[in-house]
Design an enzyme around this catalytic site. Structure first.
Site, PDB file in Angstrom:
ATOM      1  N   HIS A   1      34.962   9.970 -16.077  1.00  0.00           N
ATOM      2  CA  HIS A   1      33.662  10.687 -16.250  1.00  0.00           C
ATOM      3  C   HIS A   1      33.853  11.845 -16.966  1.00  0.00           C
ATOM      4  O   HIS A   1      35.219  12.534 -16.825  1.00  0.00           O
ATOM      5  CB  HIS A   1      32.604  10.487 -15.161  1.00  0.00           C
ATOM      6  CG  HIS A   1      33.329  11.417 -14.224  1.00  0.00           C
ATOM      7  ND1 HIS A   1      33.390  12.560 -14.006  1.00  0.00           N
ATOM      8  CD2 HIS A   1      33.951  11.049 -12.648  1.00  0.00           C
ATOM      9  CE1 HIS A   1      33.916  13.243 -13.014  1.00  0.00           C
ATOM     10  NE2 HIS A   1      34.144  12.030 -11.951  1.00  0.00           N
TER      11      HIS A   1
ATOM     12  N   ASP B   1      23.456  20.127  -7.422  1.00  0.00           N
ATOM     13  CA  ASP B   1      24.452  18.867  -7.611  1.00  0.00           C
ATOM     14  C   ASP B   1      25.657  19.331  -7.061  1.00  0.00           C
ATOM     15  O   ASP B   1      26.378  19.988  -8.133  1.00  0.00           O
ATOM     16  CB  ASP B   1      24.235  18.478  -8.892  1.00  0.00           C
ATOM     17  CG  ASP B   1      25.076  17.138  -9.186  1.00  0.00           C
ATOM     18  OD1 ASP B   1      25.562  16.686  -8.382  1.00  0.00           O
ATOM     19  OD2 ASP B   1      25.100  16.882 -10.475  1.00  0.00           O
TER      20      ASP B   1
ATOM     21  N   ARG C   1      36.292  14.164  -5.788  1.00  0.00           N
ATOM     22  CA  ARG C   1      35.632  14.961  -6.679  1.00  0.00           C
ATOM     23  C   ARG C   1      35.157  16.345  -6.219  1.00  0.00           C
ATOM     24  O   ARG C   1      34.743  16.198  -5.220  1.00  0.00           O
ATOM     25  CB  ARG C   1      34.295  14.110  -7.049  1.00  0.00           C
ATOM     26  CG  ARG C   1      33.704  14.957  -8.316  1.00  0.00           C
ATOM     27  CD  ARG C   1      32.445  14.065  -9.200  1.00  0.00           C
ATOM     28  NE  ARG C   1      31.398  13.495  -8.272  1.00  0.00           N
ATOM     29  CZ  ARG C   1      31.396  12.056  -7.825  1.00  0.00           C
ATOM     30  NH1 ARG C   1      32.377  11.421  -8.258  1.00  0.00           N
ATOM     31  NH2 ARG C   1      30.237  11.949  -7.113  1.00  0.00           N
TER      32      ARG C   1
ATOM     33  N   TYR D   1      40.144   9.201  -9.159  1.00  0.00           N
ATOM     34  CA  TYR D   1      39.888   7.751  -8.558  1.00  0.00           C
ATOM     35  C   TYR D   1      40.916   6.770  -8.487  1.00  0.00           C
ATOM     36  O   TYR D   1      41.353   6.582  -9.521  1.00  0.00           O
ATOM     37  CB  TYR D   1      38.644   7.278  -9.000  1.00  0.00           C
ATOM     38  CG  TYR D   1      37.447   8.292  -9.270  1.00  0.00           C
ATOM     39  CD1 TYR D   1      36.707   9.057  -8.093  1.00  0.00           C
ATOM     40  CD2 TYR D   1      37.350   9.098 -10.384  1.00  0.00           C
ATOM     41  CE1 TYR D   1      35.847   9.925  -8.261  1.00  0.00           C
ATOM     42  CE2 TYR D   1      36.483  10.213 -10.417  1.00  0.00           C
ATOM     43  CZ  TYR D   1      35.753  10.505  -9.280  1.00  0.00           C
ATOM     44  OH  TYR D   1      34.609  11.533  -9.638  1.00  0.00           O
TER      45      TYR D   1
ATOM     46  N   HIS E   1      20.455  15.610 -14.269  1.00  0.00           N
ATOM     47  CA  HIS E   1      21.261  15.513 -15.698  1.00  0.00           C
ATOM     48  C   HIS E   1      20.085  16.037 -16.409  1.00  0.00           C
ATOM     49  O   HIS E   1      19.206  15.318 -17.151  1.00  0.00           O
ATOM     50  CB  HIS E   1      21.574  14.073 -16.046  1.00  0.00           C
ATOM     51  CG  HIS E   1      22.808  13.532 -15.140  1.00  0.00           C
ATOM     52  ND1 HIS E   1      23.084  12.345 -15.535  1.00  0.00           N
ATOM     53  CD2 HIS E   1      23.470  14.046 -14.393  1.00  0.00           C
ATOM     54  CE1 HIS E   1      24.012  11.961 -14.374  1.00  0.00           C
ATOM     55  NE2 HIS E   1      24.161  13.113 -13.909  1.00  0.00           N
TER      56      HIS E   1
ATOM     57  N   HIS F   1      28.967   5.343  -8.565  1.00  0.00           N
ATOM     58  CA  HIS F   1      27.535   5.486  -8.064  1.00  0.00           C
ATOM     59  C   HIS F   1      27.216   4.894  -6.690  1.00  0.00           C
ATOM     60  O   HIS F   1      26.078   4.376  -6.440  1.00  0.00           O
ATOM     61  CB  HIS F   1      26.755   4.823  -9.414  1.00  0.00           C
ATOM     62  CG  HIS F   1      26.552   5.573 -10.450  1.00  0.00           C
ATOM     63  ND1 HIS F   1      25.959   5.109 -11.654  1.00  0.00           N
ATOM     64  CD2 HIS F   1      26.907   6.969 -10.730  1.00  0.00           C
ATOM     65  CE1 HIS F   1      26.048   6.177 -12.525  1.00  0.00           C
ATOM     66  NE2 HIS F   1      26.627   7.291 -12.173  1.00  0.00           N
TER      67      HIS F   1
ATOM     68  N   ASP G   1       0.851  -1.276  -0.004  1.00  0.00           N
ATOM     69  CA  ASP G   1       0.157   0.003   0.120  1.00  0.00           C
ATOM     70  C   ASP G   1       0.777   1.296   0.009  1.00  0.00           C
ATOM     71  O   ASP G   1       0.451   2.299   0.254  1.00  0.00           O
ATOM     72  CB  ASP G   1      -0.946  -0.024   1.375  1.00  0.00           C
ATOM     73  CG  ASP G   1      -2.212  -0.891   0.906  1.00  0.00           C
ATOM     74  OD1 ASP G   1      -2.374  -1.587  -0.174  1.00  0.00           O
ATOM     75  OD2 ASP G   1      -2.605  -1.262   2.019  1.00  0.00           O
TER      76      ASP G   1
ATOM     77  N   HIS H   1      27.733  18.293 -16.769  1.00  0.00           N
ATOM     78  CA  HIS H   1      26.312  18.011 -17.600  1.00  0.00           C
ATOM     79  C   HIS H   1      25.247  19.278 -17.426  1.00  0.00           C
ATOM     80  O   HIS H   1      25.450  20.061 -16.536  1.00  0.00           O
ATOM     81  CB  HIS H   1      25.750  16.777 -17.194  1.00  0.00           C
ATOM     82  CG  HIS H   1      25.531  16.715 -15.485  1.00  0.00           C
ATOM     83  ND1 HIS H   1      24.616  17.321 -14.720  1.00  0.00           N
ATOM     84  CD2 HIS H   1      26.325  16.198 -14.539  1.00  0.00           C
ATOM     85  CE1 HIS H   1      24.664  17.288 -13.318  1.00  0.00           C
ATOM     86  NE2 HIS H   1      25.753  16.375 -13.393  1.00  0.00           N
TER      87      HIS H   1
ATOM     88  N   GLU I   1      32.634  19.254  -7.274  1.00  0.00           N
ATOM     89  CA  GLU I   1      31.621  19.312  -8.170  1.00  0.00           C
ATOM     90  C   GLU I   1      30.789  20.865  -7.973  1.00  0.00           C
ATOM     91  O   GLU I   1      30.304  20.911  -6.707  1.00  0.00           O
ATOM     92  CB  GLU I   1      30.544  18.490  -8.251  1.00  0.00           C
ATOM     93  CG  GLU I   1      29.284  18.828  -9.072  1.00  0.00           C
ATOM     94  CD  GLU I   1      28.288  17.410  -9.138  1.00  0.00           C
ATOM     95  OE1 GLU I   1      28.237  16.663  -8.424  1.00  0.00           O
ATOM     96  OE2 GLU I   1      27.871  17.483 -10.320  1.00  0.00           O
TER      97      GLU I   1
ATOM     98  N   ASP J   1      28.324  13.549  -2.567  1.00  0.00           N
ATOM     99  CA  ASP J   1      27.714  14.012  -3.700  1.00  0.00           C
ATOM    100  C   ASP J   1      26.206  13.997  -3.593  1.00  0.00           C
ATOM    101  O   ASP J   1      25.672  13.106  -3.558  1.00  0.00           O
ATOM    102  CB  ASP J   1      28.117  13.381  -4.775  1.00  0.00           C
ATOM    103  CG  ASP J   1      27.597  13.636  -6.338  1.00  0.00           C
ATOM    104  OD1 ASP J   1      26.623  14.677  -6.141  1.00  0.00           O
ATOM    105  OD2 ASP J   1      27.840  13.163  -7.326  1.00  0.00           O
TER     106      ASP J   1
ATOM    107  N   GLU K   1      32.534  19.212 -12.580  1.00  0.00           N
ATOM    108  CA  GLU K   1      33.004  18.276 -11.748  1.00  0.00           C
ATOM    109  C   GLU K   1      34.071  17.315 -11.984  1.00  0.00           C
ATOM    110  O   GLU K   1      33.850  16.335 -12.066  1.00  0.00           O
ATOM    111  CB  GLU K   1      31.538  17.604 -11.496  1.00  0.00           C
ATOM    112  CG  GLU K   1      31.021  16.995 -12.621  1.00  0.00           C
ATOM    113  CD  GLU K   1      29.736  16.254 -12.258  1.00  0.00           C
ATOM    114  OE1 GLU K   1      29.844  15.130 -11.390  1.00  0.00           O
ATOM    115  OE2 GLU K   1      28.620  16.221 -12.765  1.00  0.00           O
TER     116      GLU K   1
END
Ligand code: GLY
Ligand code: MN
Ligand code: MN
Length: 461
Positions: free
Chosen positions: A354, A271, A429, A412, A365, A243, A36, A358, A431, A260, A408
């Protein structure tokens, strides 16, 4: 709420449909999570862009003559006890500035009539499951009437092409919301960093989810309705998982933490990524890599301005990062050659895999073509040195004032033979969110600092 911005946007869409064109824009469906419980409802970005309306079960229809019709959930006193007040079709024209409104229950009866005698029908392609089939069934009903003299649309067009281009340029109203979203998100980053250092100082067991909770607290305290995406809070080696999500891993003194995270405010995303030492003090190797990423971000920011290409910040970043990888010994000159070779052969990809940014807007994005529309025909080919794949290139988008993008860069370092051990498992990173201006860009996320000394100072505070 002023409806004029939405009325103006609908008029701009209508002007692009053709006199006998018609556009259909559904909002997002509600989605069941389990039994539910539904997932928290989030409207469709295109629909919201044209209506400012956040209820589910709604459709917007715009016709080439400039008229707009809303289909929305009808008033229902019993359902409203459970689900909340509905606007209803009767109140919709005054509230939303549409020309007409009907119950969504009438959609299947009304749409064939609305489609009749139009030459083309526009809707967002490949966004809403089942929409193509539904449009097909309405068109079939119109076809059944052609022997009585009705005309049936012969063309279907992707409305995304029209709306993406509009949404790419953020007007003053949108920029104002995005600035505020950036401020709330920046405050949340500051609080999460400070909480981390304080808990470690107090000898507590700090987990990634503690910082996740702190971010969410500040987002909601600032009035934001959602997170713009699942927050990443990654301790130590987890930062090398692009991710990763905030999970249960312990955060230990001596490690870096990568966060992030950004809130969504009134339909617009922020972001932001920061990487900081859990205990508030960078180690030597951490600081060396951090300063490299920051220098690469500075280089990207410096070239982000009207007239530059979307790819320019990425290229600027890669140049600085690649040189730094050689200088710090992450890449071995004797194996990979000099800077030009590293860029040409993409050897930096081992540590930077990467893109540098963006578009940012209603979607994190965000939509908008990355190819310059005036140059789509200028195709060149190049072979990717890593995959061997032949890639077709078109000139990247020329930046213009009002476009919003992220900047960004990151680095790594997964353990691998030949990679200096002192850098193993460091993921960084940085950003920020930038509004393009005539002469440069406005960074709207710098309420949280990026300079290493400033990060250390705020974590001591
Ligand atoms: N948070 C998603 C991204 O940085 O692109
Ligand atoms: Mn991003
Ligand atoms: Mn991000």
């Amino acid at each position: 709420m002023s409806t004029s911005i939405y009325t103006q946007r609908r008029a701009r869409v209508a002007a692009q449909l053709g006199t006998d064109g018609i556009a259909l824009i559904p909002t997002a469906p509600e989605r069941a999570r389990n039994r539910d419980s539904d997932f928290l409802y989030r409207h469709d970005s295109y629909f919201y862009y044209l209506t400012g309306f956040t209820e589910p079960n709604a459709w917007l229809v715009i016709t080439g003559d400039g008229k707009s019709t809303l289909f929305c959930a009808p008033k229902d006193s019993e359902r409203e006890i459970w689900d909340g007040i509905r606007l209803g079709p009767q109140a919709a024209p005054a509230a939303l500035g549409v020309d007409a409104a009907h119950s969504v229950a009438d959609l299947d009866a009304q749409l064939p009539k609305l489609l009749e005698n139009r030459d083309r029908v526009w809707y967002p392609f490949a966004i809403h499951q089942g929409l193509e089939a539904r449009v097909g069934s309405w068109l079939n009903q119109v076809r059944a009437r052609v022997r009585f003299g009705a005309l049936c649309p012969e063309q279907q067009r992707d409305l995304c092409a029209v709306l993406d281009e509009m949404r790419l340029f953020k007007d003053a109203h949108e920029q104002d919301i995005m600035r505020r979203a950036g401020q709330i998100s920046a405050r949340a980053h500051v609080r999460a960093m400070q909480l981390c250092a304080r808990m470690l100082r107090d000898g507590q067991d700090v987990r990634e989810y503690h910082l996740d909770a702190e971010l969410l607290h500040e987002f909601r305290m600032g009035g934001s309705q959602y997170t713009a995406y699942g927050s990443i809070v990654a301790a130590g080696a987890n930062a090398c998982v692009l991710h990763y999500r905030a999970d249960t891993a312990p955060i230990r003194s001596g490690e870096l933490v990568l966060i992030d995270a950004g809130c969504e405010l009134d339909g617009y995303a922020s972001d932001i990524t920061r990487s900081f030492p859990a205990n508030g003090t960078f180690s030597g190797p951490q600081r060396a890599l951090y300063e490299l990423v920051l220098a690469s971000q500075d280089a990207a920011v410096a070239v982000t301005k009207a007239g530059a290409r979307f790819n320019d910040p990425h290229d600027a970043t890669v140049k600085v990062l690649a040189q730094g990888m050689l200088d710090l010994g992450l890449l071995d000159k004797n194996k990979v050659g000099g800077l030009d070779d590293v860029i040409e052969k993409r050897s930096y990809f081992q540590f930077y895999m990467h893109r540098t940014g963006h578009w940012l807007g209603m979607d994190v994005h965000d939509c908008g073509s990355y190819v310059e529309p005036s140059q789509v025909g200028e195709v060149s080919e190049r072979k990717d040195p890593l995959s061997g794949e032949v890639i077709k290139n078109r000139p990247s988008r020329i930046l213009q004032p009002g476009m919003v993008l992220t900047i960004e860069p990151g680095i790594y370092v997964r353990p691998a033979p030949g990679v200096p051990e002192q850098f193993h498992n460091i993921g960084i990173r940085i950003e920020d969110d930038a509004i393009v201006t005539e002469s440069g860009c406005e960074l709207i996320s710098r309420g949280v600092p990026v300079k290493p000394d400033e990060l250390e100072a705020l974590m001591r505070a």
